[in-house]
Design a protein around this motif. Structure first.
Motif, mmCIF file in Angstrom:
data_model
loop_
_atom_site.group_PDB
_atom_site.id
_atom_site.type_symbol
_atom_site.label_atom_id
_atom_site.label_comp_id
_atom_site.label_asym_id
_atom_site.label_seq_id
_atom_site.Cartn_x
_atom_site.Cartn_y
_atom_site.Cartn_z
ATOM 1 N N GLU A 6 0.826 -1.219 0.000
ATOM 2 C CA GLU A 6 0.000 0.000 0.000
ATOM 3 C C GLU A 6 0.856 1.264 0.000
ATOM 4 O OE1 GLU A 6 -2.097 -0.239 3.807
ATOM 5 O OE2 GLU A 6 -0.405 0.694 4.848
ATOM 6 N N ASN A 9 2.001 5.386 -2.447
ATOM 7 C CA ASN A 9 0.744 6.137 -2.414
ATOM 8 C C ASN A 9 1.046 7.573 -1.998
ATOM 9 O OD1 ASN A 9 -1.779 7.259 -1.469
ATOM 10 N ND2 ASN A 9 -2.590 5.175 -1.316
ATOM 11 N N MET A 11 -0.527 9.629 -0.615
ATOM 12 C CA MET A 11 -1.046 10.011 0.704
ATOM 13 C C MET A 11 0.082 10.010 1.737
ATOM 14 S SD MET A 11 -3.152 7.082 2.871
ATOM 15 C CE MET A 11 -4.690 7.412 2.057
ATOM 16 N N PHE A 12 1.131 9.224 1.474
ATOM 17 C CA PHE A 12 2.290 9.231 2.367
ATOM 18 C C PHE A 12 3.216 10.380 1.961
ATOM 19 C CE2 PHE A 12 0.795 4.814 2.390
ATOM 20 C CZ PHE A 12 0.573 4.661 3.749
ATOM 21 N N ASP A 75 -4.100 2.172 -9.198
ATOM 22 C CA ASP A 75 -5.186 2.445 -8.241
ATOM 23 C C ASP A 75 -5.700 3.864 -8.399
ATOM 24 O OD1 ASP A 75 -6.886 2.614 -6.080
ATOM 25 O OD2 ASP A 75 -5.357 2.179 -4.557
ATOM 26 N N ASN A 96 -7.011 -1.479 -10.446
ATOM 27 C CA ASN A 96 -7.609 -1.272 -9.124
ATOM 28 C C ASN A 96 -8.367 0.051 -9.119
ATOM 29 O OD1 ASN A 96 -8.305 -1.324 -6.484
ATOM 30 N ND2 ASN A 96 -6.255 -0.975 -5.669
ATOM 31 N N ILE A 120 -9.237 -5.888 -9.950
ATOM 32 C CA ILE A 120 -9.859 -5.877 -8.624
ATOM 33 C C ILE A 120 -11.293 -5.386 -8.815
ATOM 34 C CG2 ILE A 120 -9.853 -4.887 -6.316
ATOM 35 C CD1 ILE A 120 -6.791 -4.742 -6.495
ATOM 36 N N ASP A 161 -13.082 -7.639 -4.170
ATOM 37 C CA ASP A 161 -12.809 -6.842 -2.971
ATOM 38 C C ASP A 161 -14.131 -6.569 -2.265
ATOM 39 O OD1 ASP A 161 -12.264 -4.926 -1.072
ATOM 40 O OD2 ASP A 161 -11.012 -3.682 -2.375
ATOM 41 N N GLY A 197 -8.336 -3.757 1.083
ATOM 42 C CA GLY A 197 -7.487 -2.683 1.579
ATOM 43 C C GLY A 197 -7.451 -2.835 3.093
ATOM 44 N N SER A 199 -5.633 -1.870 5.705
ATOM 45 C CA SER A 199 -5.457 -0.790 6.684
ATOM 46 C C SER A 199 -6.686 0.095 6.828
ATOM 47 C CB SER A 199 -4.258 0.085 6.306
ATOM 48 O OG SER A 199 -3.085 -0.696 6.190
ATOM 49 N N ASN A 200 -7.631 -0.021 5.874
ATOM 50 C CA ASN A 200 -8.885 0.735 6.020
ATOM 51 C C ASN A 200 -9.509 0.480 7.395
ATOM 52 O OD1 ASN A 200 -8.539 1.060 3.264
ATOM 53 N ND2 ASN A 200 -10.458 0.093 2.638
ATOM 54 N N ALA A 203 -8.140 2.889 10.131
ATOM 55 C CA ALA A 203 -7.723 4.249 9.751
ATOM 56 C C ALA A 203 -7.975 5.237 10.886
ATOM 57 C CB ALA A 203 -8.454 4.687 8.486
ATOM 58 N N GLY A 204 -6.908 5.901 11.286
ATOM 59 C CA GLY A 204 -7.006 6.953 12.294
ATOM 60 C C GLY A 204 -7.224 6.450 13.724
ATOM 61 N N ARG A 208 -3.588 0.342 15.760
ATOM 62 C CA ARG A 208 -3.768 0.031 14.340
ATOM 63 C C ARG A 208 -3.173 -1.305 13.950
ATOM 64 N NH1 ARG A 208 -3.449 4.235 9.640
ATOM 65 N NH2 ARG A 208 -4.601 2.458 8.825
ATOM 66 N N ILE A 228 -3.934 -5.595 0.017
ATOM 67 C CA ILE A 228 -3.190 -4.344 -0.112
ATOM 68 C C ILE A 228 -2.850 -3.956 1.320
ATOM 69 C CG2 ILE A 228 -3.244 -1.964 -0.958
ATOM 70 C CD1 ILE A 228 -5.679 -2.929 -2.744
HETATM 71 N N1 THG Z 1 -9.598 -1.520 -1.867
HETATM 72 C C1 THG Z 1 -8.906 -1.373 -3.004
HETATM 73 N N2 THG Z 1 -7.950 -0.446 -3.171
HETATM 74 C C2 THG Z 1 -7.660 0.409 -2.151
HETATM 75 C C3 THG Z 1 -8.326 0.289 -0.924
HETATM 76 C C4 THG Z 1 -9.346 -0.704 -0.801
HETATM 77 N N3 THG Z 1 -6.688 1.356 -2.311
HETATM 78 C C5 THG Z 1 -6.499 2.385 -1.322
HETATM 79 C C6 THG Z 1 -6.717 1.824 0.072
HETATM 80 N N4 THG Z 1 -7.982 1.126 0.124
HETATM 81 C C7 THG Z 1 -5.582 0.887 0.433
HETATM 82 N N5 THG Z 1 -4.387 1.638 0.712
HETATM 83 C C8 THG Z 1 -4.195 2.298 1.933
HETATM 84 C C9 THG Z 1 -3.059 3.073 2.083
HETATM 85 C C10 THG Z 1 -2.818 3.716 3.286
HETATM 86 C C11 THG Z 1 -3.723 3.598 4.325
HETATM 87 C C12 THG Z 1 -4.843 2.814 4.175
HETATM 88 C C13 THG Z 1 -5.084 2.160 2.979
HETATM 89 C C14 THG Z 1 -3.507 4.298 5.612
HETATM 90 N N6 THG Z 1 -3.036 5.555 5.639
HETATM 91 C C15 THG Z 1 -2.888 6.322 6.874
HETATM 92 C C16 THG Z 1 -4.222 6.578 7.537
HETATM 93 O O1 THG Z 1 -5.248 6.683 6.852
HETATM 94 O O2 THG Z 1 -4.247 6.709 8.769
HETATM 95 C C17 THG Z 1 -2.304 7.658 6.617
HETATM 96 C C18 THG Z 1 -0.915 7.577 6.165
HETATM 97 C C19 THG Z 1 -0.115 8.849 6.284
HETATM 98 O O3 THG Z 1 -0.667 9.902 5.911
HETATM 99 O O4 THG Z 1 1.018 8.766 6.737
HETATM 100 O O5 THG Z 1 -3.796 3.747 6.625
HETATM 101 O O6 THG Z 1 -10.004 -0.858 0.250
HETATM 102 N N7 THG Z 1 -9.201 -2.211 -4.021
#
Ligand code: THG
Length: 259
Positions: A6, A9, A11-12, A75, A96, A120, A161, A197, A199-200, A203-204, A208, A228
């Motif tokens: 993951e 991305n 977002m990191f 993605d 994706n 996916i 998924d 995904g 880590s969803n 999240a937050g 974790r 992922i």
């Molecule tokens: N299904 C599919 N694709 C996906 C997802 C899914 N792609 C995106 C996501 N969900 C999977 N990837 C992540 C990447 C990071 C995080 C969660 C899912 C994550 N990020 C931290 C947070 O939200 O707290 C923030 C990271 C930072 O800013 O440092 O946890 O479900 N097909």
């Protein structure tokens, strides 16, 4: 169990900065670290809020594939961005993702067929909301299978998924996801793949890593074939490897964690 990292991305912060500065070396260093950590594929995601996401993803794909032959999971929720990323990709491709919505399927399935991509398949549609029952998720998976057949895409190219939601918003959802995974396996022979995904779910939230690790073990018990997830969490990677032993997918040896 296929580990799709993951971490590529936007977002990191490190990745986001590399994209902004078109810093090839910085992104490639992150790729090398992911490969060394044991990722089997890389999820390529620009992150939210980018005006030129199509250009950004093309740059990411080109930069990443210079240093790895791993499959790339392209993605984006935007068809235009997915198409651009797929067209730039010379490695094996995972699209994706494709949601269970007629219009999006009509646009994206032909692209998947043209590029021999794995897909996916999301088993939800924004129109119906995302809190769906296991039965409804399985119906939407059937819709994907039927659509794939129209484009002569084999069921083994599909990964369903079921959608993992944050546990603090939807505590009844894992039960539906487990039941959905069991149903997905019965929809084709050999059974189609699945992914989440991971880590969803956390999240937050506090704790974790514990939540991600626990959920992964439970999903594996219901036949999950990929995720992922974070390949840098060594304990999480070890959960994935141990689950393969418990599911009798790999033969036990004392040093199975090293394999
Ligand atoms: N299904 C599919 N694709 C996906 C997802 C899914 N792609 C995106 C996501 N969900 C999977 N990837 C992540 C990447 C990071 C995080 C969660 C899912 C994550 N990020 C931290 C947070 O939200 O707290 C923030 C990271 C930072 O800013 O440092 O946890 O479900 N097909």
């Amino acid at each position: 169990m296929m580990v799709i990292s993951e971490k590529i991305n936007g977002m990191f912060k490190k990745v986001g900065r590399a994209i902004d500065a078109r810093d090839v070396a910085a992104l490639q260093e992150i790729v090398h670290a992911n490969v060394a950590a044991g990722a089997n594929a890389l999820d390529i995601n620009t992150g939210p809020g980018r005006d030129n996401a199509a250009e950004d993803i093309v740059w990411m794909v080109k930069t990443v594939q210079e240093v790895t032959d791993l499959p790339l999971s392209i993605d984006s929720p935007m068809a235009k961005v997915l198409k651009a990323g797929v067209e730039a990709c010379e490695n094996a491709i995972i699209i994706n993702s494709i949601p269970a919505e007629g219009e999006r399927m009509a646009t994206l399935y032909p692209i998947a067929a043209d590029h021999d991509a794995d897909i996916i398949c999301l088993t939800f549609s924004e129109k119906e909301g995302i809190n769906l029952s296991a039965d409804r998720r399985a119906e939407l998976a059937m819709l994907h299978l039927a659509t794939a057949m129209e484009f002569e895409i084999e069921p083994n190219k599909l990964m369903f998924d079921p959608l993992i939601l944050p546990i603090n918003c939807a505590q009844d959802q894992p039960q539906e996801v487990f039941a959905a995974l069991e149903m997905f396996k019965t929809l084709a022979s050999p059974p189609p793949g699945s992914t989440v995904g991971l880590s969803n779910v956390s999240a937050g939230m506090k704790h974790r890593k514990l939540m991600n690790r626990t959920l992964l073990a439970m999903l594996c018990a219901h036949g999950l074939t990929s995720a992922i997830m974070d390949p840098f969490d060594v304990d999480l990677m070890n959960v994935a490897k141990t689950a393969e032993i418990m599911m009798n997918e790999k033969l036990y040896a004392d040093d199975y964690l090293k394999a």
